[in-house]
Design a protein around this motif. Sequence first.
Motif, short mmCIF file in Angstrom:
data_model
loop_
_atom_site.label_atom_id
_atom_site.label_comp_id
_atom_site.label_asym_id
_atom_site.label_seq_id
_atom_site.Cartn_x
_atom_site.Cartn_y
_atom_site.Cartn_z
N GLU A 10 -7.02 1.18 -11.16
CA GLU A 10 -6.96 -0.79 -10.89
C GLU A 10 -4.70 -0.69 -10.94
O GLU A 10 -3.99 -1.00 -10.80
CB GLU A 10 -7.25 -1.70 -11.27
N ALA A 11 -4.66 -0.02 -12.41
CA ALA A 11 -3.46 0.34 -13.01
C ALA A 11 -2.62 0.67 -12.18
O ALA A 11 -0.65 0.20 -11.91
CB ALA A 11 -3.23 0.64 -14.49
N ALA A 12 -3.00 2.26 -11.74
CA ALA A 12 -1.93 2.57 -11.40
C ALA A 12 -1.96 2.06 -9.60
O ALA A 12 -1.01 2.61 -8.87
CB ALA A 12 -3.00 3.88 -11.13
N LEU A 13 -3.18 1.82 -8.93
CA LEU A 13 -3.06 1.01 -7.65
C LEU A 13 -1.65 -0.26 -7.56
O LEU A 13 -1.42 -0.96 -6.22
CB LEU A 13 -4.53 -0.15 -7.31
N GLY A 14 -1.52 -0.90 -8.88
CA GLY A 14 -0.94 -2.01 -9.35
C GLY A 14 0.36 -1.55 -9.10
O GLY A 14 1.12 -1.76 -8.46
N ALA A 15 0.77 -0.44 -9.80
CA ALA A 15 2.07 0.25 -10.11
C ALA A 15 2.30 0.80 -8.54
O ALA A 15 3.47 0.40 -8.37
CB ALA A 15 2.22 1.23 -10.91
N LEU A 16 1.90 1.43 -8.12
CA LEU A 16 2.56 1.72 -6.26
C LEU A 16 2.47 0.81 -5.54
O LEU A 16 3.38 0.65 -4.72
CB LEU A 16 1.14 2.69 -6.13
N ALA A 17 1.82 0.08 -5.43
CA ALA A 17 1.97 -1.05 -4.42
C ALA A 17 3.10 -2.20 -4.94
O ALA A 17 4.06 -2.49 -4.02
CB ALA A 17 0.80 -2.67 -4.83
N LYS A 18 3.74 -2.20 -6.25
CA LYS A 18 5.05 -2.44 -6.68
C LYS A 18 6.18 -1.37 -6.47
O LYS A 18 7.20 -2.25 -6.06
CB LYS A 18 5.12 -2.65 -8.60
N ALA A 19 5.70 -0.74 -6.17
CA ALA A 19 6.74 0.42 -6.24
C ALA A 19 7.59 1.24 -4.55
O ALA A 19 8.17 0.33 -4.31
CB ALA A 19 5.80 2.35 -6.60
#
Length: 199
Positions: A10-19
Amino acid sequence: DVTTSQNQLEAALGALAKAVERISVDPPAAADLDAAPAVLEALKAAIDAGASNEARDLTYAKAALHARKELRKQRDYVEQRRAMVNIHKHRRLIDAALAQANTAVANATDLQTAHQAIAALKDAVDSARPLTKQDEKFAAYVKEADATVTKHEKATDDRLTAGAVAKMRPVLGEHREKLAAQMSALNANSTDAQFGAGE
């Protein structure tokens, strides 16, 4: 465990969404474009790290499947954005080189500057050529710029030839007059020296 893997995912998906959000603006910052591939790799690492949990937990397996789809989709998007920004940069370089070449070729008195400007335009076009596979409009633009290079090269070469001919014309005229004078002096009684001079 599954909870840790789920949190990492979930953290990695959240970071990707922001990127992805950061590179969606026009034009995106170079730093954000450069950072995006690392965020994609972080998501891939999170998916790989939790792979053993997929067989044990159906909820996690679904989350991992969603993450894989998101990874593929956003990787394509990141590559497309990076390519478009690169194309935009090369287009600006060609535009500038084209303007300089057009001005230099229009100036009939300075052929050396014209040749340098055409060479700079040719370099800009050549460096952009690998990107033509990524965008049809850009491919057409590069083809048009190529045609301009050829047209300008011919125009300056023709002008160079015309200049050389113009310089040689009075020299040839002078030699023609000398030849006519020598030939008109020759007759059956002319000496070997006179025939030699005529030759």
